[in-house]
Design a protein around this motif. Structure first.
Motif, PDB file in Angstrom:
ATOM      1  N   ILE A  28      -9.425 -16.455  -2.325  1.00 58.39           N
ATOM      2  CA  ILE A  28      -8.575 -15.541  -1.556  1.00 58.39           C
ATOM      3  C   ILE A  28      -9.037 -14.095  -1.738  1.00 58.39           C
ATOM      4  N   ILE A  29      -9.349 -13.717  -2.984  1.00 59.35           N
ATOM      5  CA  ILE A  29      -9.812 -12.344  -3.248  1.00 59.35           C
ATOM      6  C   ILE A  29     -11.154 -12.088  -2.568  1.00 59.35           C
ATOM      7  N   LEU A  30     -12.075 -13.058  -2.662  1.00 61.95           N
ATOM      8  CA  LEU A  30     -13.392 -12.909  -2.026  1.00 61.95           C
ATOM      9  C   LEU A  30     -13.260 -12.828  -0.499  1.00 61.95           C
ATOM     10  N   ALA A  31     -12.386 -13.679   0.066  1.00 59.74           N
ATOM     11  CA  ALA A  31     -12.178 -13.673   1.520  1.00 59.74           C
ATOM     12  C   ALA A  31     -11.565 -12.359   1.978  1.00 59.74           C
ATOM     13  N   MET A  32     -10.617 -11.853   1.201  1.00 59.27           N
ATOM     14  CA  MET A  32      -9.986 -10.569   1.514  1.00 59.27           C
ATOM     15  C   MET A  32     -11.022  -9.447   1.534  1.00 59.27           C
ATOM     16  N   ASP A  33     -11.896  -9.444   0.541  1.00 61.85           N
ATOM     17  CA  ASP A  33     -12.942  -8.428   0.468  1.00 61.85           C
ATOM     18  C   ASP A  33     -13.891  -8.534   1.661  1.00 61.85           C
ATOM     19  N   LEU A  35     -13.369  -9.937   4.693  1.00 59.84           N
ATOM     20  CA  LEU A  35     -12.701  -9.608   5.960  1.00 59.84           C
ATOM     21  C   LEU A  35     -12.496  -8.108   6.114  1.00 59.84           C
ATOM     22  N   LEU A  36     -12.096  -7.450   5.021  1.00 57.83           N
ATOM     23  CA  LEU A  36     -11.894  -5.999   5.067  1.00 57.83           C
ATOM     24  C   LEU A  36     -13.215  -5.274   5.320  1.00 57.83           C
ATOM     25  N   LYS A  37     -14.275  -5.746   4.664  1.00 54.72           N
ATOM     26  CA  LYS A  37     -15.592  -5.128   4.835  1.00 54.72           C
ATOM     27  C   LYS A  37     -16.041  -5.240   6.295  1.00 54.72           C
ATOM     28  N   SER A  49     -13.910  -0.234   1.809  1.00 56.19           N
ATOM     29  CA  SER A  49     -12.939  -1.261   2.226  1.00 56.19           C
ATOM     30  C   SER A  49     -12.260  -1.921   1.028  1.00 56.19           C
ATOM     31  N   ALA A  50     -13.020  -2.143  -0.058  1.00 55.26           N
ATOM     32  CA  ALA A  50     -12.443  -2.795  -1.247  1.00 55.26           C
ATOM     33  C   ALA A  50     -11.353  -1.921  -1.868  1.00 55.26           C
ATOM     34  N   LEU A  51     -11.529  -0.619  -1.791  1.00 50.42           N
ATOM     35  CA  LEU A  51     -10.533   0.306  -2.328  1.00 50.42           C
ATOM     36  C   LEU A  51      -9.240   0.235  -1.522  1.00 50.42           C
ATOM     37  N   PHE A  52      -9.384   0.120  -0.214  1.00 49.01           N
ATOM     38  CA  PHE A  52      -8.214  -0.058   0.653  1.00 49.01           C
ATOM     39  C   PHE A  52      -7.500  -1.363   0.294  1.00 49.01           C
ATOM     40  N   GLY A  53      -8.294  -2.426   0.061  1.00 55.53           N
ATOM     41  CA  GLY A  53      -7.709  -3.705  -0.341  1.00 55.53           C
ATOM     42  C   GLY A  53      -6.965  -3.601  -1.655  1.00 55.53           C
ATOM     43  N   MET A  54      -7.502  -2.813  -2.575  1.00 56.32           N
ATOM     44  CA  MET A  54      -6.845  -2.606  -3.863  1.00 56.32           C
ATOM     45  C   MET A  54      -5.500  -1.899  -3.676  1.00 56.32           C
ATOM     46  N   PHE A  55      -5.480  -0.861  -2.845  1.00 53.23           N
ATOM     47  CA  PHE A  55      -4.234  -0.137  -2.571  1.00 53.23           C
ATOM     48  C   PHE A  55      -3.190  -1.059  -1.943  1.00 53.23           C
ATOM     49  N   CYS A  56      -3.628  -1.885  -0.982  1.00 51.52           N
ATOM     50  CA  CYS A  56      -2.705  -2.817  -0.317  1.00 51.52           C
ATOM     51  C   CYS A  56      -2.127  -3.822  -1.304  1.00 51.52           C
ATOM     52  N   THR A  57      -2.995  -4.374  -2.159  1.00 49.49           N
ATOM     53  CA  THR A  57      -2.536  -5.353  -3.160  1.00 49.49           C
ATOM     54  C   THR A  57      -1.549  -4.724  -4.128  1.00 49.49           C
ATOM     55  N   PHE A  58      -1.865  -3.517  -4.591  1.00 45.61           N
ATOM     56  CA  PHE A  58      -0.971  -2.816  -5.515  1.00 45.61           C
ATOM     57  C   PHE A  58       0.366  -2.512  -4.848  1.00 45.61           C
ATOM     58  N   ALA A  59       0.326  -2.122  -3.564  1.00 46.38           N
ATOM     59  CA  ALA A  59       1.561  -1.814  -2.825  1.00 46.38           C
ATOM     60  C   ALA A  59       2.433  -3.056  -2.686  1.00 46.38           C
ATOM     61  N   VAL A  60       1.802  -4.196  -2.366  1.00 48.77           N
ATOM     62  CA  VAL A  60       2.551  -5.458  -2.219  1.00 48.77           C
ATOM     63  C   VAL A  60       3.214  -5.837  -3.539  1.00 48.77           C
TER      64      VAL A  60
END
Length: 435
Positions: A28-33, A35-37, A49-60
């Motif tokens: 799931i983490i690899l797929a998220m990275d 897709l965002l990229k 893109s990975a930084l954006f994914g980190m912010f989204c995960t932290f927000a959730v």
């Protein structure tokens, strides 16, 4: 129906269930990275893109924690196997840049190489001092009492079975590549199995060395040496030479990946995983926000601008100076930062970042003691702000009380560096200083 499924799941052998849990959570983490990229490339967005994914995960996680705390806890537990996997193999994801270092520095003049080494070592020491003294100064002003950090899970140690398994894979794939070079298609695919297994084998051997030896011969160096020796041996026996084999180690082509591309493919996932470690230590971050954020912001700005200035003062070529600007930022984000500039040597960027981490890993404790940095907060922040993940791993092995601050500062340094370099005015100012 629910009871039947639970019986079936508990009937599975625990190892099989654990392996499935790891594959799903890591997948799931690899797929998220990925897709965002892809989405960021299609939208021509320069922000990592990975930084954006980190912010989204932290927000959730944060929202769930305030609304349904058990859901946030469940999510943390679900992804724990993936996080432990990333933590266990983290140094491997830095190795490719060291393995291909001979190619990265081939066109760099010797005089320029000496200047880069001067900036690397002197810059590491200066960044450590700035971060440490800032943390101590802020600590004296705010006078916040320390609270215990959340316990952090540790990955399992390597076993002799893993060692023998990877040894067998290496021997079989090396012989296969020699005698059946076209069996897998392209040369990169032919070399991938034995180059990947030799890198992993080097890491297993390096991790098992005595502590005294590790101070001089870090596991990540053992990785790089192991992979390079395999490349040299194959180049000699196949009469292809070293350079083509190293070129196949890190192709940077998604359609034809090498062993190094496979390993560096995890770097985005490392950034996304920061969200979980920061969320776990959110109470610590909130309580010591003044020390952490002030130190990280000042040391990151100092690192970027001092590198640009010193590079110009000592006459280092502008494109090389830009390539080493993010020397104190973790590889994944350092590569994202230099991609914002033109005409950079990204292989050199990755190599300098890793070498900075190695300098920190070997000397950070002795320097911290010499400078009189006894506070765990100052020691942790100074280490991570100057030598990112490798320095963090070296310090935390002997000073667990500094580990949370290392992990937090390690993530925040990369985050702030990426954000600040995404601002066009900042990039222009750095380019102006570099000249």
């Amino acid at each position: 129906m629910g009871s039947d499924s639970s019986v079936a799941s508990t009937g599975l052998p625990s190892k099989v269930f654990g392996a499935l849990h790891l594959l799903v959570s890591l997948g799931i983490i690899l797929a998220m990275d990925k897709l965002l990229k892809k989405a960021f490339v299609e939208a021509a967005i320069k922000f990592p893109s990975a930084l954006f994914g980190m912010f989204c995960t932290f927000a959730v996680l944060t929202i769930l924690d305030s609304v349904v705390p058990k859901a946030a806890e469940g999510l943390m537990n679900f992804f724990e196997p993936a996080l432990l996997f990333i933590q266990r193999w983290l140094p491997l994801f830095y190795v490719p840049s060291l393995v291909v270092l001979p190619l990265a520095v081939k066109d760099v003049p010797a005089a320029s190489g000496a200047k880069i080494c001067f900036i690397l070592v002197g810059g590491w020491l200066a960044s450590l001092c700035v971060a440490g003294f800032t943390a101590i100064s802020v600590r004296k002003m705010v006078k916040t009492e320390m609270i215990p950090a959340e316990p952090m899970a540790k990955p399992s140690p390597f076993t002799s079975l893993e060692m023998w398994t990877w040894s067998g894979i290496f021997l079989a794939s090396f012989v296969g590549a020699l005698y059946y070079p076209t069996a897998l298609g392209t040369s990169a695919r032919t070399c991938l199995p034995f180059l990947l297994s030799s890198t992993v084998l080097g890491y297993l051997v390096g991790s098992g060395l005595p502590s005294a030896v590790k101070k001089v011969f870090h596991p990540i160096i053992c990785c790089a040496v192991s992979a390079d020796l395999a490349a040299i041996a194959f180049g000699y026996l196949s009469k292809s030479g070293l350079d083509p084999v190293l070129g196949d180690y890190l192709t940077k082509a998604a359609s034809n990946p090498g062993a190094g591309d496979i390993l560096m493919g995890f770097l985005g996932s490392v950034i996304i995983s920061f969200a979980f470690s920061m969320f776990k230590q959110r109470k610590l971050v909130k309580r010591h926000a003044a020390e952490i954020f002030t130190s990280v912001i000042i040391s990151t700005l100092f690192s970027l601008y001092s590198t640009a200035l010193i590079g110009r003062l000592i006459g280092l070529e502008p494109n090389l100076t830009i390539s080493i600007l993010p020397r104190c930022i973790t590889v994944a984000l350092a590569l994202s930062i230099v991609s914002l500039f033109e005409g950079v040597n990204s292989s050199l960027t990755a190599a300098v970042v890793v070498l900075t981490g190695l300098v920190g890993a070997n000397f950070v404790q002795a320097v911290l003691d010499k400078l009189g940095f006894n506070d765990p907060i100052a020691r942790g922040i100074a280490t991570a702000s100057s030598a990112h993940g490798l320095g963090t791993a070296a310090l935390s092995a002997k000073e667990p009380e500094a580990l949370p601050f290392c992990a937090i500062a390690y993530a925040l340094t990369g985050i702030f560096g990426s954000i600040i370099c995404s601002v066009p005015a900042v990039r222009q100012s750095l380019l102006a200083i570099v000249g």
